[in-house]
Design an enzyme around this catalytic site. Sequence first.
Site, short mmCIF file in Angstrom:
data_model
loop_
_atom_site.label_atom_id
_atom_site.label_comp_id
_atom_site.label_asym_id
_atom_site.label_seq_id
_atom_site.Cartn_x
_atom_site.Cartn_y
_atom_site.Cartn_z
N LYS A 224 48.57 -21.43 27.84
CA LYS A 224 48.39 -20.99 29.28
C LYS A 224 47.26 -20.31 29.18
O LYS A 224 46.81 -18.97 28.93
CB LYS A 224 49.63 -19.93 29.68
CG LYS A 224 49.99 -20.05 31.22
CD LYS A 224 49.00 -19.21 32.24
CE LYS A 224 48.78 -17.70 31.98
NZ LYS A 224 47.73 -17.37 32.91
N GLU A 299 46.53 -9.31 20.66
CA GLU A 299 45.39 -8.80 20.55
C GLU A 299 45.00 -8.17 22.09
O GLU A 299 44.66 -9.14 23.16
CB GLU A 299 44.23 -10.16 20.17
CG GLU A 299 43.16 -9.50 19.79
CD GLU A 299 41.90 -9.41 20.78
OE1 GLU A 299 42.12 -8.17 21.28
OE2 GLU A 299 41.41 -10.32 20.91
N CYS A 333 36.69 -7.32 24.29
CA CYS A 333 37.63 -6.04 23.92
C CYS A 333 37.07 -5.48 22.92
O CYS A 333 37.69 -4.06 22.65
CB CYS A 333 38.98 -6.59 23.27
SG CYS A 333 39.80 -7.76 24.45
N GLU A 430 38.98 1.18 29.19
CA GLU A 430 37.87 -0.03 28.98
C GLU A 430 37.18 -0.03 30.37
O GLU A 430 37.82 -0.57 31.36
CB GLU A 430 38.62 -1.26 28.82
CG GLU A 430 38.54 -1.65 27.15
CD GLU A 430 39.18 -3.06 27.04
OE1 GLU A 430 39.95 -3.44 27.57
OE2 GLU A 430 38.75 -3.61 26.05
#
Length: 530
Positions: A224, A299, A333, A430
Amino acid sequence: MGISQMGLLRSSCSALCHGPRAASVLRPSAVLTRQISMDTQNLVARLNSSGLLRSQCLIGGKWTEAYDGKTIPVHNPATGDVLVNVPCMGGQETNDAISVAYEAFLSWSKLTAAERSKRLRKWYDLLMANKEELGQIITLEQGKPLKEAIGEVNYGAAFIEFSAEEAKRIYGDIIPSPLADRRLLVLKQPVGVVGAITPWNFPLAMITRKVGPALACGCTVVIKPSELTPLTALAAAELALQAGIPPGAVNVVFGNAPEIGDALLASRQVRKITFTGSTAVGKKLMAGAAQTVKKVSLELGGNAPCIIFDDADLEVAVRGALGTKFRNSGQTCVCANRILVQEGIYEKFAIAFSQAVQSMQVGEGFTEGVVQGPLINEAAVQKVESFVKDAVSKGAKVLLGGKRHSLGMTFYEPTVIGDIKNEMLIARNEVFGPVAPLLRFKTEEEAIRIANDTDAGLAAYVFTENVQRMWRVSEALEYGLVGVNEGLVSTEVAPFGGVKESGLGREGSKYGMDEFLEMKYVCLGNMSSS
Ligand code: SIN
């Protein structure tokens, strides 16, 4: 509880879904002519004739429309052009993809490792042979500069090459038995059907990093991809078919993310979920996977510190910080999220770094010399704006940039902000954009304390010329990856993954194979002992 009940995936894209296509299959060119600029139109036409620009999902080797005919547009973030309309699939199509993946698993897992390896190697060869076109698709739908996009193809394809090699090295074990008439063995077997949910920032590499090892181990997959960047996933799947990966072994569905996620989590045939994306979604997937006790690897988000000590080589530190901060316009990331600079080198570093940032060319990814593309969408820009505003309101100083770029759309000026404090929003979360926040520190202990003062633990960077400090600080950092005097550390041969709330499991390297394997202990009794 289903994931949509838990509000699992960021936001339902069903609001974006359009009604049935006018014709049962609209080829991209038919959709495009009225909607996109001439340059993009020519490029899309070329990609279309290469056979790589697919506009349907892949289920059981068949290119498939959504059962209700609904579609969703894919945009070029640099221009706003609608590139193509693709299916908006949901639970029903996902359940069918899972069924065919299960059927395919029964035969794919029985092939010899050597045979699986050969087909993966062929897939790698095809990815490399088509790297220009794949790079163009990535730039079109994701926005990163073409050179960087082709770099992603090299990086992404390397996971397939590595998996092809590693397929032949999935060893079991023989354990010395404590009883003379027994033989004890450990077999490594594929976990089964895998649901792979992947993000938009690396539309190819985050797929290949999961699908390569899954296939190598004998698993089959339902991918997906992000609804923002599905075209790269479809092109990669087309090449997998051409490479002889059998129909049903690789399936691609997207559209209504919560419904698809629910179907993957609820299915007893899906034995593993592998996900790259936000921590919030990862937590919900982990909870949802508990329904059927699936294996999970996650992750998730990071909050990477990049620590520049007084004894660092200034040039190395500037180059390293630039690389880790501005890769993919800050949308990874592992991008440095907080640049901690020791007080003795702070001013010199701030000046040299700001000069280097100022020289970076911003623009559309196909323009020669451009190294910073647009952000993925308006929401991403608004998030960056709100973090910058919060920091400035609390005393931070904008040294460079600090606002939307004059190019408009979702372009944001490469930005450096000084006098950041670890309590500010931008240091706690972030930023996922081209903003480099500088924090001043005095001692090594203080730097380690600030660096570890976060729930995240993916990547960290250290710049120092002192060998003892390299060891000491690397060991003290609560992170899954540490770059010492280097800002770009990702490679297919090393384990990638985080600690704390940055995730579970590792991707890439020999360690990443274990995520797709079950260990089976076999005890042979009544064996003769002579
Ligand atoms: C990510 O941003 O999730 C991946 C970055 C990488 O593979 O280096």
